[in-house]
Motif scaffolding. Structure first.
Motif, PDB file in Angstrom:
ATOM      1  N   SER A 176       0.811  -1.220   0.000  1.00 37.82           N
ATOM      2  CA  SER A 176       0.000   0.000   0.000  1.00 37.82           C
ATOM      3  C   SER A 176       0.847   1.274   0.000  1.00 37.82           C
ATOM      4  O   SER A 176       0.313   2.371   0.183  1.00 37.82           O
ATOM      5  CB  SER A 176      -0.920   0.004   1.222  1.00 37.82           C
ATOM      6  OG  SER A 176      -0.167  -0.063   2.422  1.00 37.82           O
ATOM      7  N   LYS A 177       2.118   1.142  -0.212  1.00 32.63           N
ATOM      8  CA  LYS A 177       3.030   2.286  -0.147  1.00 32.63           C
ATOM      9  C   LYS A 177       2.612   3.376  -1.129  1.00 32.63           C
ATOM     10  O   LYS A 177       2.339   3.107  -2.297  1.00 32.63           O
ATOM     11  CB  LYS A 177       4.457   1.839  -0.455  1.00 32.63           C
ATOM     12  CG  LYS A 177       5.502   2.931  -0.245  1.00 32.63           C
ATOM     13  CD  LYS A 177       6.901   2.378  -0.446  1.00 32.63           C
ATOM     14  CE  LYS A 177       7.954   3.452  -0.198  1.00 32.63           C
ATOM     15  NZ  LYS A 177       9.332   2.914  -0.376  1.00 32.63           N
ATOM     16  N   GLY A 178       2.524   4.595  -0.630  1.00 34.76           N
ATOM     17  CA  GLY A 178       2.209   5.732  -1.478  1.00 34.76           C
ATOM     18  C   GLY A 178       0.741   5.946  -1.739  1.00 34.76           C
ATOM     19  O   GLY A 178       0.364   6.929  -2.384  1.00 34.76           O
TER      20      GLY A 178
ATOM     21  N   VAL B 117      -4.006  -0.857  -3.833  1.00 39.17           N
ATOM     22  CA  VAL B 117      -2.768  -1.415  -4.362  1.00 39.17           C
ATOM     23  C   VAL B 117      -2.655  -0.973  -5.815  1.00 39.17           C
ATOM     24  O   VAL B 117      -3.525  -1.304  -6.629  1.00 39.17           O
ATOM     25  CB  VAL B 117      -2.749  -2.956  -4.265  1.00 39.17           C
ATOM     26  CG1 VAL B 117      -1.449  -3.507  -4.860  1.00 39.17           C
ATOM     27  CG2 VAL B 117      -2.923  -3.412  -2.823  1.00 39.17           C
ATOM     28  N   GLY B 118      -1.646  -0.199  -6.130  1.00 33.71           N
ATOM     29  CA  GLY B 118      -1.515   0.309  -7.485  1.00 33.71           C
ATOM     30  C   GLY B 118      -2.689   1.171  -7.902  1.00 33.71           C
ATOM     31  O   GLY B 118      -3.079   1.170  -9.074  1.00 33.71           O
ATOM     32  N   GLY B 119      -3.253   1.895  -6.945  1.00 35.99           N
ATOM     33  CA  GLY B 119      -4.373   2.774  -7.253  1.00 35.99           C
ATOM     34  C   GLY B 119      -5.717   2.081  -7.347  1.00 35.99           C
ATOM     35  O   GLY B 119      -6.720   2.736  -7.656  1.00 35.99           O
ATOM     36  N   LYS B 120      -5.781   0.770  -7.072  1.00 32.58           N
ATOM     37  CA  LYS B 120      -7.030   0.022  -7.151  1.00 32.58           C
ATOM     38  C   LYS B 120      -7.396  -0.585  -5.807  1.00 32.58           C
ATOM     39  O   LYS B 120      -6.529  -1.147  -5.122  1.00 32.58           O
ATOM     40  CB  LYS B 120      -6.912  -1.096  -8.198  1.00 32.58           C
ATOM     41  CG  LYS B 120      -6.653  -0.589  -9.625  1.00 32.58           C
ATOM     42  CD  LYS B 120      -6.535  -1.745 -10.590  1.00 32.58           C
ATOM     43  CE  LYS B 120      -6.298  -1.241 -12.022  1.00 32.58           C
ATOM     44  NZ  LYS B 120      -6.172  -2.368 -12.986  1.00 32.58           N
ATOM     45  N   ARG B 121      -8.689  -0.475  -5.450  1.00 34.66           N
ATOM     46  CA  ARG B 121      -9.135  -1.108  -4.207  1.00 34.66           C
ATOM     47  C   ARG B 121      -9.075  -2.618  -4.399  1.00 34.66           C
ATOM     48  O   ARG B 121      -9.656  -3.171  -5.334  1.00 34.66           O
ATOM     49  CB  ARG B 121     -10.549  -0.673  -3.847  1.00 34.66           C
ATOM     50  CG  ARG B 121     -11.021  -1.182  -2.484  1.00 34.66           C
ATOM     51  CD  ARG B 121     -12.360  -0.597  -2.128  1.00 34.66           C
ATOM     52  NE  ARG B 121     -12.264   0.831  -1.880  1.00 34.66           N
ATOM     53  CZ  ARG B 121     -12.149   1.388  -0.674  1.00 34.66           C
ATOM     54  NH1 ARG B 121     -12.107   0.610   0.393  1.00 34.66           N
ATOM     55  NH2 ARG B 121     -12.080   2.691  -0.545  1.00 34.66           N
TER      56      ARG B 121
ATOM     57  N   LEU C 119     -16.131   6.984  -5.561  1.00 31.08           N
ATOM     58  CA  LEU C 119     -15.282   5.795  -5.568  1.00 31.08           C
ATOM     59  C   LEU C 119     -15.481   4.932  -6.808  1.00 31.08           C
ATOM     60  O   LEU C 119     -14.523   4.345  -7.325  1.00 31.08           O
ATOM     61  CB  LEU C 119     -15.558   4.944  -4.326  1.00 31.08           C
ATOM     62  CG  LEU C 119     -15.110   5.487  -2.965  1.00 31.08           C
ATOM     63  CD1 LEU C 119     -15.523   4.526  -1.862  1.00 31.08           C
ATOM     64  CD2 LEU C 119     -13.599   5.701  -2.941  1.00 31.08           C
ATOM     65  N   THR C 120     -16.717   4.829  -7.268  1.00 27.06           N
ATOM     66  CA  THR C 120     -17.042   3.841  -8.299  1.00 27.06           C
ATOM     67  C   THR C 120     -17.469   4.432  -9.638  1.00 27.06           C
ATOM     68  O   THR C 120     -17.513   3.714 -10.638  1.00 27.06           O
ATOM     69  CB  THR C 120     -18.173   2.918  -7.815  1.00 27.06           C
ATOM     70  OG1 THR C 120     -19.391   3.674  -7.706  1.00 27.06           O
ATOM     71  CG2 THR C 120     -17.838   2.315  -6.453  1.00 27.06           C
TER      72      THR C 120
END
Length: 437
Positions: free
Chosen positions: A62-64, A288-292, A349-350
Motif C-alpha cells: 500500500s506504499k504511497g 494497491v496500485g491505485g485500485k481497491r 469511488l465507483t
C-alpha cells in the motif's frame, strides 16, 4: 503514548490494521470464526516474527496510497488475543508504527475473554499501547454461560469488567441474546444490569446457528431450541428500546454507544474504509496500485506461519475489485449503520449512482429512509464532498443538480429494511448506472 480522545468522530472512514490471533483456550459450540485450540502450546516468538514480516509486506503493497497512509485504528481480534503476552502486543504495535504513522488519539483495541483477564496482564497491555478492550462476556448468568460453552463464570465476567474500567478509559463488552429458554423478563433484567456496568459501548448479538458448528448439529437434531420468528423479533425490539432509554442507541444493527463512544475500528469497515489484515485467515481491503484490492490469508495458523517464513507472504487472494463489486460492498456495509450510506462518496469511488426512481420505490415500501441532518448523531460531521459545486445542498443530505432535480446523497435502511438488508442492497445495486460526468 497514544491518546484517548473523546473528540467528536468524523464520518471519514480512516485506515485500520486488523491483527488476528487465531488461538483460544477452548472452542465455543456456536463459533464459526477462524479460531483453534492448541493443547501443546504456542511458539509465540516465532509467530511474532511472522507478524512483523507480514506487516512489512502490507506496508509495501500500500506504499504511497493516500487512503493507506495514517493508521487511525488497530484491532487485535481472534481467537483470544488476551492469551498473547503483553510484550508480543507491544512488539506488533512497534512494528506497525515503524511502517505507518499512527494518528494522534488512534483507537487501539484488544479483545479479551474474562478467563484470561487479570490486573497485571491488563496493565501490561496498557503499557504496550492498548487503550481500549472488548470483553467477550456473552451472559451475566452462570447457567447460560455453561450452555454457551463459555469457560468463565458470571462473577469472573463482572470482575473483568471492573478491572477493564480501572485500567482503560474505554471498554466494551458483548452479550448474546435469543438464547435457549430466554424470556423477555429475564433479558430485560440482564440487559439492565449490563448497562449499569457498561462504559458507554455495548454489543448485543442475536444467537445465530452457523453451519458446521456443534450448535448446528444439535439444532438440526431438535436438541437445541432457540427463540426464532416473532419471539426473536420481540427480544430484538426490547434490546433497542432499553438501549435507547439508557442513552446507548444503536449506531449499527448490533452495536450501541453513547455519543463519541462508537468503535472507530468497526466504523472503518462499515464506512468502507481501507484496512490491512494481518495473521492467519485475516482479510483486508487495501489500495494497491491505485485500485481497491481484496486480500485474504491462508486460514490454518501453522500453514500461514510456514508460508510467511518461506515466502514472506501467506496471501491466497489478491483481487482488484470492480466498480460494481465495490458498490455492493459499500452498500452492504453502510446500510448496517444508523447514519446510512453516503451515496455521493459511493459515486466518487465507483463512478456509479443509483436511480432516483428506484430509491423512491424503496422509500415507498418503507425499506429505506433519506437521512436528514437532525437524524444523524450530532457529534458526527457532515459527509465529505468531492469538490465544491456551484450549488450547495438545500436541506439535509439531499442535494440539487444544476437543473434543480433533487439528488439523494445519503440513505439508510428503515426499521423494516434492517431485516431485509440483502434485498435492499440488491435493488439499489441493480439500479446503479454510470453517473453523469
Amino acid at each position: 503514548e497514544t491518546g484517548q480522545s473523546k473528540a467528536p468522530q468524523s464520518r471519514r472512514p480512516g485506515f485500520g490494521i486488523y491483527v488476528h490471533w487465531p488461538f483460544c483456550a477452548s472452542k465455543c459450540p456456536y463459533c464459526d470464526f477462524n479460531s483453534h485450540v492448541r493443547m501443546g502450546g504456542i511458539d509465540e516468538p516465532r509467530f511474532l516474527a511472522a507478524y512483523k514480516c507480514e506487516i512489512a509486506q502490507m506496508a509495501q503493497l500500500s506504499k504511497g496510497e493516500p487512503d493507506c497512509q495514517e493508521v487511525s485504528s488497530i484491532f487485535f481480534g481472534g481467537g483470544t488475543p488476551s492469551l498473547m503476552d503483553p510484550a508480543t502486543v507491544g512488539a506488533i504495535l512497534d512494528e506497525i508504527a515503524a511502517h505507518w504513522p499512527i494518528a494522534p488519539g488512534a483507537e487501539i483495541t484488544l479483545e479479551a475473554n474474562p478467563t484470561s483477564v487479570e490486573a497485571g496482564r491488563f496493565k501490561g497491555y496498557r503499557a504496550a499501547g492498548v487503550n481500549r478492550v472488548s470483553l467477550g462476556v456473552q451472559s451475566l448468568y452462570d447457567s447460560d454461560l455453561k450452555a454457551l460453552g463459555r469457560l468463565h463464570s458470571a462473577q469472573e465476567a463482572r470482575a473483568a469488567i471492573a478491572i477493564a474500567s480501572d485500567i482503560f478509559e474505554r471498554y466494551s463488552f458483548d452479550l448474546i441474546y435469543a438464547r435457549p429458554d430466554q424470556t423477555l423478563h429475564g433479558w430485560r433484567q440482564e440487559l439492565t444490569e449490563a448497562l449499569a456496568l457498561s462504559g458507554g459501548h455495548l454489543s448485543a448479538y442475536q444467537l445465530t446457528i452457523e453451519d458446521g458448528t456443534p450448535f448446528a448439529a444439535l439444532h438440526k437434531a431438535g436438541k437445541l431450541i432457540v427463540p426464532e420468528g416473532e419471539p426473536a423479533h420481540d427480544l430484538y425490539e426490547l434490546t433497542q428500546d432499553i438501549m435507547q432509554a439508557h442513552g446507548l442507541p444503536a449506531y449499527e444493527i448490533s452495536n450501541h454507544a453513547a455519543a463519541g463512544q462508537q468503535s472507530q475500528h468497526n466504523l472503518i469497515y462499515w464506512r468502507y474504509g481501507c484496512y490491512a489484515g494481518i495473521g492467519a485467515g485475516a482479510h483486508g481491503r487495501l489500495m494497491v496500485g491505485g485500485k481497491r484490492t481484496a486480500l485474504s490469508n491462508e486460514c490454518s495458523p501453522e500453514a500461514w506461519l510456514s508460508r510467511v517464513e518461506a515466502d514472506g507472504s501467506a496471501l491466497i487472494e489478491t483481487a482488484a475489485l470492480t466498480a460494481p463489486q465495490q458498490a455492493d460492498e459499500m452498500l452492504l456495509m453502510g446500510l448496517r449503520l444508523a447514519e446510512g450510506v453516503d451515496l455521493a462518496r459511493l459515486t466518487r469511488l465507483t463512478g456509479l449512482a443509483p436511480d432516483e426512481a428506484a430509491l423512491d420505490r424503496l422509500a415507498a415500501l418503507d425499506l429505506i429512509e433519506r437521512v436528514e441532518p437532525e437524524q444523524v448523531e450530532p457529534e458526527q460531521a457532515k459527509p465529505e464532498r468531492a469538490k465544491p459545486g456551484p450549488v450547495e445542498p438545500q436541506r439535509g443530505d439531499v442535494g440539487r443538480e444544476a437543473d434543480g432535480v433533487p439528488v439523494t446523497t445519503r440513505i439508510r435502511a428503515s426499521k423494516a429494511g434492517r431485516f431485509l438488508t440483502n434485498e435492499v442492497v440488491l435493488r439499489v445495486a441493480q439500479s446503479l448506472a454510470p453517473a453523469p460526468s
